[in-house]
Design an enzyme around this catalytic site. Structure first.
Site: not given
Ligand code: UT7
Length: 346
Positions: A112, A254, A284
């Site tokens: 990215c 980004h 993204n």
């Molecule tokens: O491009 C390169 C750089 N990339 C980035 O900068 C991405 C950086 N990361 C992010 O933007 C975020 O971490 C994400 C959008 C990927 C995830 O968001 P988050 O608020 O950090 O969620 P999390 O990974 O802490 O997950 C929280 C919960 C989990 O469930 P449990 O374990 O709490 O039951 C995940 O399984 O949300 C769940 N989850 C979802 N639920 C519904 C993860 N993805 C989804 C989804 N829909 N699509």
């Protein structure tokens, strides 16, 4: 007065097929409410089977060349992590399809951050007299490497391409690329990976091995590192070019997550209204993300000549990079593949 690369043209392209959050919600355990509240994304564009990264890159490049009013460059730098093939690079094929067979052409792989790295490479080559005019393209088709069952990555990534034309000029001209900051942290290379398909683990066919060819991301740790590194990189850049944070007119970072963009803006002490965002409509798009955000903002009249613009990228590697530009007076065409009715709905 110093010889410098000057931004002379800008164009973008996304494939016509739109996938909304609601569509993902019908296929996976996710919802528009979750995706939009956690990322700011409403929809993304994805390629149909058979469409490759070079197909998007050529479309974006044609539009950038038209914006610059030229059909000739002597250098093409293509940032991508989803090349048409592992070998050779995709840039020479793009050059050929643009009728530019024979020009210097190579790929840059910095995920990215790729566009900022490619911009730096082309700017340095122009500065050194190795090129007089260059196309810098960011293009990726991450939909081709996502795990169909991974709701997190499917929610975030989209396909697209963005391109700029740089020409040799001087550092006092509008459009001059005034400085860069680039960096990496290989200790965290495991946060964003595609395990198979390289020399460490060659690609093999079959259902079990398929899992290893998919893109994997440890989202929370990436989020933390993105905010940290983008803030640091932008601050270093500001010191290099002698701008104060309050002098930044547009912050084009980004497009990974609106929460990341606002967190970085807050760290830098920027007014959130300087933050440029198009991720609601395209997600993204990896190396295409920054030039597509520029393209969108320029078309909306949100980038006007003379503005101080900071670009900041962050991605796998880990890698990061920032660039400073005084916005030039260039004509930019809207993306024909983004339906106007779908714009700005959130
Ligand atoms: O491009 C390169 C750089 N990339 C980035 O900068 C991405 C950086 N990361 C992010 O933007 C975020 O971490 C994400 C959008 C990927 C995830 O968001 P988050 O608020 O950090 O969620 P999390 O990974 O802490 O997950 C929280 C919960 C989990 O469930 P449990 O374990 O709490 O039951 C995940 O399984 O949300 C769940 N989850 C979802 N639920 C519904 C993860 N993805 C989804 C989804 N829909 N699509």
């Amino acid at each position: 007065m110093t010889r410098a690369a000057v931004l002379a043209g800008l164009g973008g392209w996304v494939p016509p097929r739109v996938v909304t959050n609601d569509e993902l919600g019908r296929e996976l355990d996710t919802s528009d409410a979750w995706i939009h509240s956690r990322t700011g994304i409403r929809r993304r564009h994805v390629v149909d089977p058979g469409t490759a990264t070079s197909d998007l890159a050529v479309e974006a490049a044609r539009r950038a060349l038209a914006s610059a009013g030229t059909d000739r460059v002597d250098l093409i730098v293509l940032a991508t992590s989803t090349p048409d093939h592992p070998c050779p690079a995709t840039a020479p094929a793009v050059a050929d399809r643009l009728g530019l067979n024979g020009v210097a052409a190579f790929d840059v792989a910095a995920v990215c951050s790729g566009f900022v790295y490619a911009l730096a490479a082309a700017s340095a080559m122009i500065g050194q007299g190795l090129a007089g005019r260059a196309l810098v393209i960011g293009a990726d088709t991450f939909s081709t490497i996502l795990d169909p069952a991974d709701r997190t990555t499917r929610a975030i990534f989209g396909d697209g391409a963005g391109a700029v034309v740089l020409r040799a000029g001087d550092d006092r001209e509008p459009g001059a690329v005034l400085g860069f900051d680039l960096g990496s942290d290989g200790q965290h290379s495991d946060l964003i990976t595609v395990a198979a398909g390289g020399s460490r683990q060659p690609a093999t066919a079959g259902p079990v091995e398929d899992a290893a060819r998919y893109f994997r991301m440890r989202g929370k740790e990436v989020f933390f590192n993105a905010v940290l590194r983008m803030s640091e990189s932008a601050q270093t850049l500001l010191r290099t070019v002698g701008w104060n944070p309050e002098e930044i007119d547009r912050f084009v970072a980004h497009q990974a997550n609106i929460r990341i963009l606002y967190a970085v803006a807050d760290q830098l002490g920027l007014d959130r209204r300087t933050v440029v965002a198009n991720l609601d409509r395209v997600g993204n798009t990896v190396a295409a993300s920054i030039p597509l955000a520029l393209q969108d903002a320029a078309c909306r009249g949100d980038l006007v000549p003379g503005q101080r613009v900071v670009l900041t990228g962050f991605g796998g590697g880990l890698t990061w990079g920032s660039a400073a530009i005084r916005w030039p007076d260039i004509a930019v065409e809207p993306l024909p593949t983004i339906h106007p009715d779908l714009n700005h709905s959130n």
